[in-house]
Write an enzyme that holds these catalytic residues in place. Structure first.
Site, mmCIF file in Angstrom:
data_model
loop_
_atom_site.group_PDB
_atom_site.id
_atom_site.type_symbol
_atom_site.label_atom_id
_atom_site.label_comp_id
_atom_site.label_asym_id
_atom_site.label_seq_id
_atom_site.Cartn_x
_atom_site.Cartn_y
_atom_site.Cartn_z
ATOM 1 N N ASP A 125 0.846 -1.194 0.000
ATOM 2 C CA ASP A 125 0.000 0.000 0.000
ATOM 3 C C ASP A 125 0.885 1.249 0.000
ATOM 4 O O ASP A 125 2.044 1.198 0.423
ATOM 5 C CB ASP A 125 -0.861 0.054 1.284
ATOM 6 C CG ASP A 125 -2.032 -0.932 1.252
ATOM 7 O OD1 ASP A 125 -2.305 -1.525 0.196
ATOM 8 O OD2 ASP A 125 -2.681 -1.090 2.311
ATOM 9 N N ARG A 176 -1.469 -0.792 -8.399
ATOM 10 C CA ARG A 176 -2.819 -0.350 -8.052
ATOM 11 C C ARG A 176 -2.835 1.168 -8.191
ATOM 12 O O ARG A 176 -2.011 1.857 -7.598
ATOM 13 C CB ARG A 176 -3.161 -0.727 -6.605
ATOM 14 C CG ARG A 176 -4.503 -0.119 -6.156
ATOM 15 C CD ARG A 176 -4.679 -0.167 -4.632
ATOM 16 N NE ARG A 176 -4.718 -1.518 -4.137
ATOM 17 C CZ ARG A 176 -4.354 -1.860 -2.895
ATOM 18 N NH1 ARG A 176 -3.902 -0.939 -2.058
ATOM 19 N NH2 ARG A 176 -4.415 -3.111 -2.492
HETATM 20 P P1 FDA Z 1 -14.621 9.060 -4.336
HETATM 21 O O1 FDA Z 1 -14.000 9.362 -3.012
HETATM 22 O O2 FDA Z 1 -15.012 10.209 -5.187
HETATM 23 O O3 FDA Z 1 -15.843 8.113 -4.077
HETATM 24 C C1 FDA Z 1 -16.746 7.753 -5.110
HETATM 25 C C2 FDA Z 1 -18.074 7.373 -4.467
HETATM 26 O O4 FDA Z 1 -17.873 6.197 -3.667
HETATM 27 C C3 FDA Z 1 -18.604 8.424 -3.482
HETATM 28 O O5 FDA Z 1 -19.428 9.356 -4.095
HETATM 29 C C4 FDA Z 1 -19.367 7.584 -2.512
HETATM 30 O O6 FDA Z 1 -20.658 7.364 -3.024
HETATM 31 C C5 FDA Z 1 -18.619 6.283 -2.490
HETATM 32 N N1 FDA Z 1 -17.713 6.178 -1.335
HETATM 33 C C6 FDA Z 1 -16.381 6.399 -1.323
HETATM 34 N N2 FDA Z 1 -15.881 6.153 -0.106
HETATM 35 C C7 FDA Z 1 -16.935 5.792 0.670
HETATM 36 C C8 FDA Z 1 -17.058 5.401 2.028
HETATM 37 N N3 FDA Z 1 -16.011 5.316 2.839
HETATM 38 N N4 FDA Z 1 -18.284 5.090 2.496
HETATM 39 C C9 FDA Z 1 -19.362 5.129 1.696
HETATM 40 N N5 FDA Z 1 -19.305 5.489 0.392
HETATM 41 C C10 FDA Z 1 -18.106 5.810 -0.108
HETATM 42 N N6 FDA Z 1 -5.437 5.173 -0.822
HETATM 43 C C11 FDA Z 1 -4.133 5.414 -0.552
HETATM 44 O O7 FDA Z 1 -3.744 6.570 -0.337
HETATM 45 N N7 FDA Z 1 -3.232 4.383 -0.514
HETATM 46 C C12 FDA Z 1 -3.598 3.083 -0.763
HETATM 47 O O8 FDA Z 1 -2.752 2.183 -0.738
HETATM 48 C C13 FDA Z 1 -4.979 2.844 -1.048
HETATM 49 N N8 FDA Z 1 -5.419 1.568 -1.281
HETATM 50 C C14 FDA Z 1 -6.721 1.379 -1.722
HETATM 51 C C15 FDA Z 1 -7.148 0.095 -2.092
HETATM 52 C C16 FDA Z 1 -8.406 -0.078 -2.629
HETATM 53 C C17 FDA Z 1 -8.841 -1.457 -3.043
HETATM 54 C C18 FDA Z 1 -9.301 1.039 -2.790
HETATM 55 C C19 FDA Z 1 -10.650 0.891 -3.413
HETATM 56 C C20 FDA Z 1 -8.883 2.288 -2.370
HETATM 57 C C21 FDA Z 1 -7.619 2.463 -1.815
HETATM 58 N N9 FDA Z 1 -7.205 3.718 -1.363
HETATM 59 C C22 FDA Z 1 -5.879 3.918 -1.065
HETATM 60 C C23 FDA Z 1 -8.217 4.778 -1.137
HETATM 61 C C24 FDA Z 1 -8.354 5.679 -2.343
HETATM 62 O O9 FDA Z 1 -7.199 6.441 -2.507
HETATM 63 C C25 FDA Z 1 -9.551 6.628 -2.171
HETATM 64 O O10 FDA Z 1 -9.371 7.404 -1.044
HETATM 65 C C26 FDA Z 1 -10.887 5.916 -2.072
HETATM 66 O O11 FDA Z 1 -10.962 4.832 -2.942
HETATM 67 C C27 FDA Z 1 -12.024 6.892 -2.448
HETATM 68 O O12 FDA Z 1 -11.852 7.340 -3.759
HETATM 69 P P2 FDA Z 1 -12.801 6.897 -4.960
HETATM 70 O O13 FDA Z 1 -11.956 6.704 -6.163
HETATM 71 O O14 FDA Z 1 -13.619 5.746 -4.561
HETATM 72 O O15 FDA Z 1 -13.659 8.183 -5.262
#
Ligand code: FDA
Length: 301
Positions: A125, A176
């Protein structure tokens, strides 16, 4: 997010820990490996793969680093014994990065070596920007020994990500790509939503165009669409990328992605040290205030 949601979001450290625990239950499999195994089996039954994260970060005591390595070795052995479709994700600061880089590198090497022996895989990560250089150095070092058994993460909010990716591309890396979750200064990170999205797509496509393997980690439906259209345009087979989502976030989207024939991996955290991870997840939840208030008045979330 409403003003009220934002108030709760930034006031989260003031919310009593038991309330945080109640609201955050959906994001964490439980406190034990048994809990994680149960959740992974359920994900596998639904057609999804998993990656297991033993919760913990910012470790300052080398005894705890040894304990974390042992726990990950146990997880890898257990995944093998149970025949589960799951790999592991590790956090460098849980493995001593803030104590000594070489201690962390040795710890990562030990976990990746066991994964390689078992034909499994370890994702490193990415934490906040103070860890990026060291994490990438450790990734390169471990990858030299075990090229197929380790991957890393790049964050599209960081300004440096395109350069980091250019440097890694000759390795055809397994990456990732995600937006990034830590609070970073503007000097280091893009701050506006559309730029972070555009940088996600730009870097994801670069990985796919150079023969790398992309873990497309997002719940943002626009980015999910961008991922699907990128692999379709390139006629990529489903083994050369995967979607990734966090446990507890948008199970309906998870089902949609799977039903369209893509592979999807769910990030399954477990362990006693659930608090910092849960706070980060709750801050991202667009309806966090609603859930916190329901938990405070005793209504189940
Ligand atoms: P965004 O934050 O815009 O979310 C899109 C939609 O998803 C939102 O509108 C909401 O509806 C829904 N949503 C998102 N989070 C939610 C929550 N907690 N509860 C409810 N609904 C929610 N980051 C990092 O810095 N280092 C890392 O190593 C990782 N590893 C990682 C692994 C995996 C498998 C994932 C999916 C994510 C990560 N992340 C991470 C976190 C990533 O950087 C990011 O913060 C989150 O995925 C949220 O971003 P989105 O792309 O989902 O978009």
């Amino acid at each position: 997010m409403s003003l009220f949601d934002n108030l709760v979001r930034y006031g989260m450290p003031l919310v009593p820990k038991p309330i945080v625990g109640r609201v955050a239950r959906r994001y964490v499999a439980g406190e034990t490996l048994e809990d994680a195994v149960r959740t992974i089996r359920s994900m596998n039954d639904q057609g999804a793969m998993a990656t297991v994260d033993v919760l913990g970060e910012e470790v300052r005591d080398s005894e705890l680093v040894r304990a974390a390595v042992d726990e990950y070795l146990e997880v890898l052995d257990r995944l093998e014994a149970e025949g589960l479709d799951a790999n592991v994700s590790i956090k460098p600061t849980m493995l001593g990065l803030k104590i000594e880089e070489s201690l962390c590198a040795d710890a990562v090497m030990a976990i990746v070596a066991r994964a390689a022996e078992l034909g499994n895989f370890v994702r490193i990560d990415m934490e906040d920007h103070t860890c990026t250089d060291a994490t990438l150095r450790i990734y390169r070092r471990v990858r030299e020994e075990h090229p197929g058994a380790v991957g890393v993460v790049l964050q599209s909010y960081l300004r440096r990500t395109s350069t980091d990716l250019n440097d890694l591309l000759p390795l055809k890396p397994n990456i990732r790509i995600c937006k990034g979750i830590y609070r970073e200064p503007r000097s280091m990170a893009w701050k506006d939503f559309e730029t972070i999205r555009a940088n996600f797509v730009y870097n994801m496509e670069k990985i796919l165009d150079h023969g790398g393997y992309a873990g497309i980690a997002t719940h943002d439906t626009f980015l999910v669409w961008a991922g699907m259209s990128a692999v379709d345009r390139r006629r990529l087979d489903r083994e050369s990328y995967e979607f990734q989502m966090l446990l507890g976030v948008d199970p309906e989207l998870r089902r949609i992605i799977l039903s369209e024939g893509h592979r999807l991996r769910v990030y399954v955290p477990y362990g006693r040290d659930w608090y910092p991870y849960s706070i980060r997840r709750l801050r991202e939840n667009p309806t966090v205030a609603h859930h916190v208030i329901r938990a405070m008045v005793g209504v189940s979330s």
